[in-house]
Design an enzyme around this catalytic site. Sequence first.
Site, short mmCIF file in Angstrom:
data_model
loop_
_atom_site.label_atom_id
_atom_site.label_comp_id
_atom_site.label_asym_id
_atom_site.label_seq_id
_atom_site.Cartn_x
_atom_site.Cartn_y
_atom_site.Cartn_z
N SER A 88 0.74 -1.20 0.07
CA SER A 88 0.02 -0.07 0.19
C SER A 88 0.81 1.28 0.20
CB SER A 88 -0.94 0.02 1.15
OG SER A 88 -0.08 0.02 2.45
N LYS A 89 0.22 2.43 -0.02
CA LYS A 89 0.99 3.73 0.00
C LYS A 89 1.78 3.81 1.25
CE LYS A 89 -2.52 6.24 -2.94
NZ LYS A 89 -3.20 7.37 -2.62
N ARG A 90 1.63 3.36 2.20
CA ARG A 90 2.30 3.51 3.49
C ARG A 90 3.73 2.75 3.24
NH1 ARG A 90 -0.83 -0.77 5.11
NH2 ARG A 90 0.18 -2.76 6.00
N HIS A 91 3.95 1.77 2.24
CA HIS A 91 5.09 1.22 2.11
C HIS A 91 6.14 1.83 1.20
CE1 HIS A 91 2.52 -2.15 3.16
NE2 HIS A 91 3.50 -2.43 4.09
#
Length: 464
Positions: free
Chosen positions: A237-240
């Site tokens: 996801s974007k947090r990665h």
Amino acid sequence: MKVRTRFAPSPTGYLHIGGARTALFCWLYAQKMKGEFVLRIEDTDRERSTDEAVDAIIDGMEWLGLEHDEGPYYQTQRFDRYREVIQQLLDTGHAYYCNCSRERLEKLREQQMANREKPKYDGCCRDKGLTAADDTVIRFKNPLDGDVVIKDHVRGTVVINNQQLDDLILLRSDGTPTYNLTVVVDDWDMKITHVIRGDDHLNNTPRQINILKALGADIPEYAHLPMINGHDGKKLSKRHGAVSVMQYHEQGYLREAVINYLVRLGWSYGDQEIFTLEEMIENFDIRDINKSSSNFSIEKLQWYNQQYMMILDPVDIAKQLAFYMMEHGIDIDSGPGLKEVVLLLRERSKTLVEMVENCRFFYQPVSAYDPAALKKHIKLGTVEILLSASEKFTGIEQWYADDIHHAIQQVVNEKEVGFPKVAQPLRIAVTGSTTSPSIDTTLDLLGKEKTIDRITKLIEFIQG
């Protein structure tokens, strides 16, 4: 038979890492087998598909160098062909009209789940002989017995009993065809021999094989790729980190590094880490794709990028660096040649954007000094050290790193201080901080006039 692969994204967003890896594997296998690579845009989701997303996908593939041999084909331009095939399935008894209401289907689903059964259509309209009406859909008449055997190049043999499958919808009541129908027709018409895609599509494969069999079409070979997870093993996801391929371009990653990292997300060849494109094509085989999922790591991507900073021709890197310099408002004519900058900073920069920031002081005056650096390195006697260095530098006729180093060493000897006592104030003077390559090569590239001018400005700052 010529190998033909296809990449078939839905234009509902950018080209993400998972899609880019799928496209790369499809492209590599076509190259390896001297086949053809087809680009197909699956844009039947009219509400979510956009022209901007199509452009983003094509831009991403172009940046990665994944050129298609055919296409792009657009599913929205093939509706007549889909209806023709659906009519063929109706005529041969492999499809039927269904008028089950939404309420009935929802109640059926609730009952099945309450009974701990797999929710699926119960074939209510299968033998009613209904005809077309405003409220009817067209369903595929899935076989009631037997197995679908998928010989998958990644997962091995997968067997699905037909009783696990239901009669899926081919045409909605609004006249639009469904995904499983359009994919089958496209793969058939485009003579796709190998379907390489994410394993989230595995549950669609037996349904698609049954439709192909009903049409008397050849069945392609399949390779379902495990998913890519984040560094923590959870869904990417974007947090990665950035998930759009073009974001990596914007952040200053080299295309070669991204390609190399993508190919290693699920494929290996011995212990080799760095591959030229030619080596990838020569050694790639879908049978060597790992069965387990891969974990995306921005740190590993940065490692690859730094490796390619060292490997690639500095002239080529300099050409790419020029783009980012202009993007960040830096006039490249106001400082040293970019090739020399690359050679000096490539070991200290993970991306080209980081290199831009690391070399900014060569082209723009120092606008501020790092307070922590001032507190640590500007002491009583520093002004005298800087004045002495400036005097020595003024006397240098040929401005080369060796002569600069000799001049600094003279100051060290005369003032009876350690080398850092001279070098660090000089770094602060010319860069604003204490971060730079070796001081002599830094000053060499900066130039004599700018060096002396910046030393003077720091002295004036210290003296207030």
